[in-house]
Design a protein around this motif. Structure first.
Motif, PDB file in Angstrom:
ATOM      1  N   GLY A 112     -43.364  44.352 171.767  1.00  0.00           N
ATOM      2  CA  GLY A 112     -42.626  43.109 171.519  1.00  0.00           C
ATOM      3  C   GLY A 112     -42.806  42.596 170.100  1.00  0.00           C
ATOM      4  N   ASP A 113     -44.056  42.625 169.605  1.00  0.00           N
ATOM      5  CA  ASP A 113     -44.315  42.177 168.234  1.00  0.00           C
ATOM      6  C   ASP A 113     -43.620  43.079 167.221  1.00  0.00           C
ATOM      7  OD1 ASP A 113     -45.846  40.049 169.069  1.00  0.00           O
ATOM      8  OD2 ASP A 113     -47.760  41.073 168.782  1.00  0.00           O
ATOM      9  N   ALA A 114     -43.630  44.392 167.484  1.00  0.00           N
ATOM     10  CA  ALA A 114     -42.981  45.329 166.559  1.00  0.00           C
ATOM     11  C   ALA A 114     -41.479  45.076 166.501  1.00  0.00           C
ATOM     12  CB  ALA A 114     -43.265  46.770 166.986  1.00  0.00           C
ATOM     13  N   ASN A 119     -39.861  41.849 159.115  1.00  0.00           N
ATOM     14  CA  ASN A 119     -39.261  42.829 158.195  1.00  0.00           C
ATOM     15  C   ASN A 119     -38.265  43.750 158.889  1.00  0.00           C
ATOM     16  OD1 ASN A 119     -40.828  41.901 156.013  1.00  0.00           O
ATOM     17  ND2 ASN A 119     -42.563  43.085 156.753  1.00  0.00           N
ATOM     18  N   GLY A 120     -38.057  43.529 160.170  1.00  0.00           N
ATOM     19  CA  GLY A 120     -37.098  44.337 160.918  1.00  0.00           C
ATOM     20  C   GLY A 120     -37.778  45.340 161.838  1.00  0.00           C
ATOM     21  N   TRP A 121     -37.099  45.727 162.855  1.00  0.00           N
ATOM     22  CA  TRP A 121     -37.597  46.643 163.883  1.00  0.00           C
ATOM     23  C   TRP A 121     -37.484  48.061 163.370  1.00  0.00           C
ATOM     24  CZ3 TRP A 121     -40.277  48.567 167.460  1.00  0.00           C
ATOM     25  CH2 TRP A 121     -39.809  49.397 168.483  1.00  0.00           C
ATOM     26  N   ASP A 122     -38.602  48.759 163.322  1.00  0.00           N
ATOM     27  CA  ASP A 122     -38.662  50.140 162.842  1.00  0.00           C
ATOM     28  C   ASP A 122     -38.947  51.046 164.033  1.00  0.00           C
ATOM     29  OD1 ASP A 122     -39.110  52.552 161.591  1.00  0.00           O
ATOM     30  OD2 ASP A 122     -40.888  51.889 160.486  1.00  0.00           O
ATOM     31  N   GLU A 123     -37.891  51.501 164.703  1.00  0.00           N
ATOM     32  CA  GLU A 123     -38.066  52.323 165.901  1.00  0.00           C
ATOM     33  C   GLU A 123     -38.836  53.611 165.603  1.00  0.00           C
ATOM     34  OE1 GLU A 123     -34.355  51.654 168.743  1.00  0.00           O
ATOM     35  OE2 GLU A 123     -33.774  51.921 166.646  1.00  0.00           O
TER      36      GLU A 123
END
Length: 166
Positions: A112-114, A119-123
């Motif tokens: 959830g934090d990621a 700075n945006g979600w980095d899958e």
């Protein structure tokens, strides 16, 4: 959307504690918390109180007031991954595989934090940092034990690959 954010925050905190918890009684309490929040229809900010055995009253009250989302669509998509992971954690606990259970909790605790990272979600970064180490450690044992069911890390890999190609 608030219910989904609360779900990610409470599950993340419960998983964060579970990943290092050695006490069987506390593991059961943390799993009960996770079970309690699985139904989004019944979730609200008051569910943070479930963590009172592990967190201070001040921390709980603070969390109730920090409910915002930077990427609601990703939270919505990835709730399936988190739910599947929590189900797998229950299965691992029941089958006595607590080392793997704690490693999976470690792999999922900050999902959830990621997703909500400013700075945006980095899958890809999340996959490389959290899921790949779990997969490498448990791959051989998983194939020996679960020949019929697709292991969790392969289910999540398929999900991530599909998301990256959208």
């Amino acid at each position: 959307m608030e219910k989904l954010i609360v779900f990610f925050k409470i599950s993340g905190e419960a998983l964060s504690i579970l990943r290092f918890e050695k006490s069987h009684q506390n593991q059961i309490l943390l799993l009960a918390i996770l079970k309690e929040i699985m139904n989004l229809e019944l979730i609200d900010k008051s569910k943070f109180d479930l963590l009172r055995a592990f967190r201070s009253k001040e921390w709980i009250e603070e969390q109730k007031h920090i409910i915002s989302a930077t990427d609601p669509s990703a939270l919505n998509r990835y709730q399936l991954v988190l739910r599947d992971g929590i189900d797998e954690i229950f299965r691992l606990f029941v089958s006595g595989e607590t080392d793997e259970m704690r490693d999976l909790a470690d792999a999922l605790h900050c999902l959830g934090d990621a997703i909500q990272n400013k700075n945006g979600w980095d899958e890809f970064g999340f996959w490389a940092s959290y899921i790949v180490p779990y997969e490498k450690k448990w791959r051989k044992q998983t194939f020996k034990k679960h020949k019929r069911k697709l292991p969790f890390y392969l289910r999540i890999r398929i999900f991530f690959l599909a998301a990256l190609h959208k």
